[in-house]
Design a protein around this motif. Structure first.
Motif, PDB file in Angstrom:
ATOM      1  N   VAL A   1     -26.242  -9.301 -26.935  1.00 40.16           N
ATOM      2  CA  VAL A   1     -27.214  -9.290 -26.156  1.00 40.16           C
ATOM      3  C   VAL A   1     -28.302 -10.074 -26.632  1.00 40.16           C
ATOM      4  O   VAL A   1     -28.893 -10.938 -25.754  1.00 40.16           O
ATOM      5  CB  VAL A   1     -27.785  -7.791 -25.615  1.00 40.16           C
ATOM      6  N   LEU A   2     -28.831 -10.057 -27.752  1.00 38.06           N
ATOM      7  CA  LEU A   2     -29.794 -10.715 -28.503  1.00 38.06           C
ATOM      8  C   LEU A   2     -29.412 -12.285 -28.293  1.00 38.06           C
ATOM      9  O   LEU A   2     -30.227 -13.056 -27.882  1.00 38.06           O
ATOM     10  CB  LEU A   2     -30.139 -10.228 -29.780  1.00 38.06           C
ATOM     11  N   LYS A   3     -28.176 -12.435 -28.862  1.00 35.01           N
ATOM     12  CA  LYS A   3     -28.006 -14.034 -28.657  1.00 35.01           C
ATOM     13  C   LYS A   3     -27.526 -14.512 -27.317  1.00 35.01           C
ATOM     14  O   LYS A   3     -28.293 -15.549 -27.004  1.00 35.01           O
ATOM     15  CB  LYS A   3     -26.374 -14.055 -29.246  1.00 35.01           C
ATOM     16  N   SER A   4     -27.195 -13.785 -26.237  1.00 31.58           N
ATOM     17  CA  SER A   4     -27.213 -14.324 -25.112  1.00 31.58           C
ATOM     18  C   SER A   4     -28.584 -14.288 -24.521  1.00 31.58           C
ATOM     19  O   SER A   4     -28.921 -15.339 -23.678  1.00 31.58           O
ATOM     20  CB  SER A   4     -26.293 -13.273 -24.043  1.00 31.58           C
TER      21      SER A   4
ATOM     22  N   LYS B   1     -36.690 -10.560 -21.633  1.00 30.11           N
ATOM     23  CA  LYS B   1     -36.743  -8.984 -21.219  1.00 30.11           C
ATOM     24  C   LYS B   1     -37.255  -8.334 -22.241  1.00 30.11           C
ATOM     25  O   LYS B   1     -37.533  -8.629 -23.368  1.00 30.11           O
ATOM     26  CB  LYS B   1     -35.192  -8.597 -21.093  1.00 30.11           C
ATOM     27  N   THR B   2     -37.799  -6.903 -21.878  1.00 32.80           N
ATOM     28  CA  THR B   2     -38.368  -6.116 -22.991  1.00 32.80           C
ATOM     29  C   THR B   2     -37.315  -5.565 -23.910  1.00 32.80           C
ATOM     30  O   THR B   2     -36.201  -5.512 -23.755  1.00 32.80           O
ATOM     31  CB  THR B   2     -39.215  -5.049 -22.420  1.00 32.80           C
TER      32      THR B   2
ATOM     33  N   GLN C   1     -35.115  -3.060 -22.011  1.00 35.62           N
ATOM     34  CA  GLN C   1     -34.250  -3.691 -20.895  1.00 35.62           C
ATOM     35  C   GLN C   1     -33.040  -3.960 -21.788  1.00 35.62           C
ATOM     36  O   GLN C   1     -31.782  -4.034 -21.471  1.00 35.62           O
ATOM     37  CB  GLN C   1     -34.824  -4.866 -20.266  1.00 35.62           C
ATOM     38  N   LEU C   2     -33.288  -4.777 -23.043  1.00 36.27           N
ATOM     39  CA  LEU C   2     -32.122  -5.156 -23.578  1.00 36.27           C
ATOM     40  C   LEU C   2     -31.266  -4.014 -24.259  1.00 36.27           C
ATOM     41  O   LEU C   2     -30.055  -4.343 -24.353  1.00 36.27           O
ATOM     42  CB  LEU C   2     -32.685  -6.110 -24.938  1.00 36.27           C
ATOM     43  N   ALA C   3     -31.862  -2.999 -24.569  1.00 35.52           N
ATOM     44  CA  ALA C   3     -31.234  -2.160 -25.209  1.00 35.52           C
ATOM     45  C   ALA C   3     -30.257  -1.324 -24.106  1.00 35.52           C
ATOM     46  O   ALA C   3     -29.208  -0.891 -24.368  1.00 35.52           O
ATOM     47  CB  ALA C   3     -31.974  -0.906 -25.770  1.00 35.52           C
ATOM     48  N   ASP C   4     -30.751  -1.248 -23.026  1.00 31.82           N
ATOM     49  CA  ASP C   4     -29.985  -0.696 -21.770  1.00 31.82           C
ATOM     50  C   ASP C   4     -29.083  -1.720 -21.277  1.00 31.82           C
ATOM     51  O   ASP C   4     -27.818  -0.914 -21.099  1.00 31.82           O
ATOM     52  CB  ASP C   4     -31.072  -0.602 -20.710  1.00 31.82           C
TER      53      ASP C   4
END
Length: 261
Positions: free
Chosen positions: A107-110, A144-145, A148-151
């Motif tokens: 998610v972080l890389k994307s 995104k916050t 949101q990234l965690a979700d």
């Protein structure tokens, strides 16, 4: 609407940047997969974009090439660059047996890749504000916050916070977390201990008498050092609960973030 097609594997291409979003199969996983293909063939269509870029299924294509299978069933999409990244991200998270750290990493890389794509698009648009702003004149969403990234990753907000901090402060440590060599919680402890070791004690000047204002200043600095070490102690003692409480408190304090940012 997606188009179903049978396509020669030699016409398909891999995007190295997209591939970096998704962890490679281990040697053992790939050997088991090859054995399965030898026995049962490829039973699930891969996903590709309309330019023949592989979105999901690069290991299946690789297996076909190794085993002499010339064609493969594909679902063909018509995605732009941002949609492509989001599709690869979501598909990887849903289908692969990944650790929470690996899902957070995808998610972080994307997210970084999408921001890069959008920044380049804004740069190419030049002065055409109608393409980069909403009707009220606000800029388009730039990221995104953490929640949101965690979700999206399906991980706790605390895990995402630790991953983001490690990624920002120590790339080598971050890669160890992704590989499972260090837990997200341990990475946080390492970073805190590192900051603690870098705190230098401020001594009162000995060469001359100090004023009352100077004395108060040095006491304040010492108290800051003391408070910092108390936070470290309590975080380590109470582990997850206190850390989550601190993050939650600061997330809700608008004045804190305005001051920091």
């Amino acid at each position: 609407m997606n188009e179903f097609s049978t396509i020669p594997v030699e016409e398909l291409k891999e995007d190295k940047i997209l591939s970096q979003l998704v962890p490679e199969m281990t040697v053992a996983e790939y050997e088991r997969f090859i054995d399965s293909v030898k026995t049962s063939g490829i039973n699930t269509p891969i996903h590709i974009n309309n330019d023949m870029t592989i979105l999901d299924g690069r290991h299946r294509v690789k297996a076909c090439k190794e085993l002499g299978i010339r064609e493969i069933d594909c679902l063909v999409h018509n995605f732009d660059k941002t949609q492509t990244v989001n599709f690869v991200r979501d598909t990887a998270i849903e289908r692969r047996n990944l650790t929470p750290a690996q899902r957070a990493d995808i998610v972080l890389k994307s997210s970084d890749l999408v921001e890069s794509i959008e920044a380049k698009a804004r740069e190419n648009q030049g002065k055409r504000k109608d393409l980069t702003s909403g009707p009220a004149g606000h800029d388009v969403e730039k990221g995104k916050t953490r929640k949101q990234l965690a979700d999206i990753a399906g991980v706790g907000e605390g895990t995402m916070q630790r991953m983001m901090r490690a990624k920002k402060e120590d790339e080598e440590l971050y890669e160890k977390v992704v590989k499972g060599e260090v837990s997200p919680w341990k990475s946080e402890t390492i970073l805190i201990e590192r900051k603690k070791s870098n705190v230098k004690k401020v001594d009162f000047p000995k060469s001359r008498p100090i004023s009352e204002d100077e004395r108060k200043l040095f006491m304040a600095i010492d108290n800051m050092d003391l408070n910092f070490n108390q936070i470290i102690y309590y975080v380590k003692t109470n582990q997850e609960k206190l850390y989550e409480a601190i993050c939650d408190t600061y997330d809700k304090r608008y004045d804190f973030w305005v001051t920091v940012l």
